[in-house]
Scaffold this active site. Sequence first.
Site, mmCIF file in Angstrom:
data_model
loop_
_atom_site.group_PDB
_atom_site.id
_atom_site.type_symbol
_atom_site.label_atom_id
_atom_site.label_comp_id
_atom_site.label_asym_id
_atom_site.label_seq_id
_atom_site.Cartn_x
_atom_site.Cartn_y
_atom_site.Cartn_z
ATOM 1 N N LYS A 180 0.077 2.480 20.275
ATOM 2 C CA LYS A 180 -0.600 1.985 21.469
ATOM 3 C C LYS A 180 -1.020 0.526 21.334
ATOM 4 C CE LYS A 180 -2.081 6.194 23.754
ATOM 5 N NZ LYS A 180 -3.181 7.013 24.309
ATOM 6 N N ARG A 214 -1.209 13.474 18.284
ATOM 7 C CA ARG A 214 -0.094 13.378 19.237
ATOM 8 C C ARG A 214 0.669 12.103 18.879
ATOM 9 N NH1 ARG A 214 1.291 11.242 24.352
ATOM 10 N NH2 ARG A 214 2.380 12.729 25.710
#
Length: 236
Positions: A180, A214
Amino acid sequence: SRVEIMIFDGMDILDLGGQSTRPGAIYISQNEEKDRVLPVLQSIRHEFPDLKISIDTFYSEVAKACLEHGAHWVNDVSGGRMDSKLWEVVAEAQCNYVLMHSRGDSSNMKELANYKNVVEEVFDYFQMEIRKLNQMGISKIVLDLGFGFAKNKEHNFELLQNMERFKTFGLPLLVGVSRKKMIQQILGTSAEESLNGTTALNAFALDRGASILRVHDVLEAKQAVDLFCALSFSGE
């Protein structure tokens, strides 16, 4: 082929989604998402009947159809805000439900990243939503702090640092920081160059109480989990 590789690398749960929910993404309709996901789900269920599958959707019709065709979890980035019927589907199925904190949608979440105290405001949100879910008979809840969803870099790292605060709910914590922007902004890397940073933050999240990671890169995450478990057991 991709699923087979991920299983070999140590994946426990496949999170399957038919559209992007990243900032700036354009949402598609329920029917289009269902048309994308169902054939893939059915093929995967046929090839890997024992694999646990999470359906990443905020649409009730998509969730219902996927649960009927063998999905086990619903992963909802909207926390029930995008489709008021989704919680009814989850309650009827009595399946695992991932409740994520977010604000707005993909078009405006960046503008909504304003908090006086991000940790306490996210905590209060979970406290309120868990109560609502329990009243509907939903108890198999996993909490996702929503890194990157209506949160800037400072908010993300403050939440990561204070993850243990959310352990008081007694529910599993899911952490999704894989590749991210919070990593890219610190290291000056692209998403493609952010695997090392992802592994570092995954290890930190495990130490702060994460139950589920995740990820995009299963093998590296599984190695981090194995090493963390080895350290934890050696200290007991």
